[in-house]
Design a protein around this motif. Structure first.
Motif, short mmCIF file in Angstrom:
data_model
loop_
_atom_site.label_atom_id
_atom_site.label_comp_id
_atom_site.label_asym_id
_atom_site.label_seq_id
_atom_site.Cartn_x
_atom_site.Cartn_y
_atom_site.Cartn_z
N THR A 80 -68.64 -44.81 11.61
CA THR A 80 -67.38 -45.22 11.03
C THR A 80 -67.39 -44.47 9.69
OG1 THR A 80 -67.42 -47.61 12.04
CG2 THR A 80 -65.92 -46.93 9.87
N GLY A 108 -65.62 -47.75 14.65
CA GLY A 108 -65.36 -48.81 13.63
C GLY A 108 -64.09 -48.34 12.53
N ASN A 115 -60.84 -48.49 13.13
CA ASN A 115 -59.39 -49.09 12.98
C ASN A 115 -59.88 -50.38 12.20
OD1 ASN A 115 -58.13 -47.38 14.41
ND2 ASN A 115 -58.40 -48.13 16.46
N TYR A 116 -61.07 -50.75 12.40
CA TYR A 116 -61.46 -52.19 11.56
C TYR A 116 -61.51 -51.98 10.01
CZ TYR A 116 -62.87 -53.42 16.28
OH TYR A 116 -62.97 -53.68 17.66
N SER A 165 -57.66 -51.18 8.66
CA SER A 165 -57.18 -52.41 8.45
C SER A 165 -57.53 -53.01 7.38
CB SER A 165 -57.48 -53.57 9.90
OG SER A 165 -56.88 -52.73 10.65
N ALA A 166 -59.17 -53.20 7.25
CA ALA A 166 -59.44 -53.91 5.85
C ALA A 166 -59.10 -53.22 4.58
CB ALA A 166 -60.90 -53.80 5.87
N SER A 202 -64.39 -52.36 2.98
CA SER A 202 -63.94 -52.09 4.24
C SER A 202 -65.16 -51.55 5.09
CB SER A 202 -62.83 -50.62 4.32
OG SER A 202 -61.93 -51.34 3.38
N ALA A 213 -66.00 -53.77 8.66
CA ALA A 213 -66.19 -52.81 9.91
C ALA A 213 -67.51 -53.22 10.64
CB ALA A 213 -65.94 -51.53 9.66
N ILE A 224 -67.93 -56.00 12.78
CA ILE A 224 -67.02 -56.31 13.96
C ILE A 224 -67.56 -55.12 14.84
CG2 ILE A 224 -65.00 -56.16 15.09
CD1 ILE A 224 -63.89 -56.64 12.11
N CYS A 225 -67.79 -54.02 14.35
CA CYS A 225 -68.38 -52.80 15.60
C CYS A 225 -69.71 -52.75 15.53
CB CYS A 225 -67.66 -51.57 14.73
SG CYS A 225 -68.17 -50.36 15.83
#
Length: 180
Positions: free
Chosen positions: A8, A131, A133-134, A137-138, A157, A161, A164-165
């Motif tokens: 990411t 990661g 997009n996560y 978004s953050a 951010s 991520a 989640i990722c």
């Protein structure tokens, strides 16, 4: 546009500061091979910051090519990015490279791909990788609802991520240009 698994990268400009962050995880399939890789670099006398997602050897080749273009065009990131994308897309060997780059200077942020894309985000924030997009978004939420600095936003951010990722970890490298 293809999103690469295994990393990411996020970059944003806020005020006079540009910050880019990347995680340190390198995977081979579903196995973590390395957890502290450095996917962020400063180029052209520390005036340009670049991050990559994709195959590591391919990214190093692209870092070198971008630095050559920056030298050729006297540090003009826009021109260097466009010329790199043209060469990447049309060169018989380069077009096989599997990576994406984010490159930024004090004025501009670009996402550069092997399909000839040189995209400048509308919101002065862009992210790539599994990661991405996560993290994006953050970052968009933090930009709107906090007073955090550019560096703090990319760091938070990336941490979000990484929760989640599965291809992103919390070994974060951050580089900045300018002052908050």
């Amino acid at each position: 546009m293809e999103q690469f698994k295994g990393t990411t990268i996020i970059c944003l400009k806020k005020g006079s500061t540009v910050a880019i962050a990347g995680d340190g995880q390198v995977t081979l399939g579903n196995t973590v091979i390395k957890s502290k890789a450095r996917k962020i670099r400063k180029l052209y006398n520390d005036k340009v910051i670049v991050g990559f997602a994709g195959a590591t050897a391919d990214a190093f080749t692209l870092f070198e090519k971008l630095e050559d273009k920056l030298n050729e065009y006297a540090g003009n990131l826009t021109r260097a990015a466009v010329e790199l994308a043209k060469e990447w897309r049309t060169d018989k060997i380069l077009r096989r490279l599997e990576a994406m780059l984010i490159a930024a200077d004090k004025d501009s942020i670009y996402l550069i791909s092997g399909t000839g894309d040189v995209l400048q985000p509308d919101e002065d924030v862009v992210a790539i990788g599994s990661g991405g997009n996560y993290a994006l978004s953050a970052a968009l939420a933090l930009i709107k609802h906090s007073n955090l600095s550019a560096k703090e936003i990319v760091e938070e951010s990336m941490k979000i991520a990484s929760k989640i990722c599965i291809y992103t970890n919390e070994n974060i490298t951050i580089e900045t240009l300018g002052e908050d």
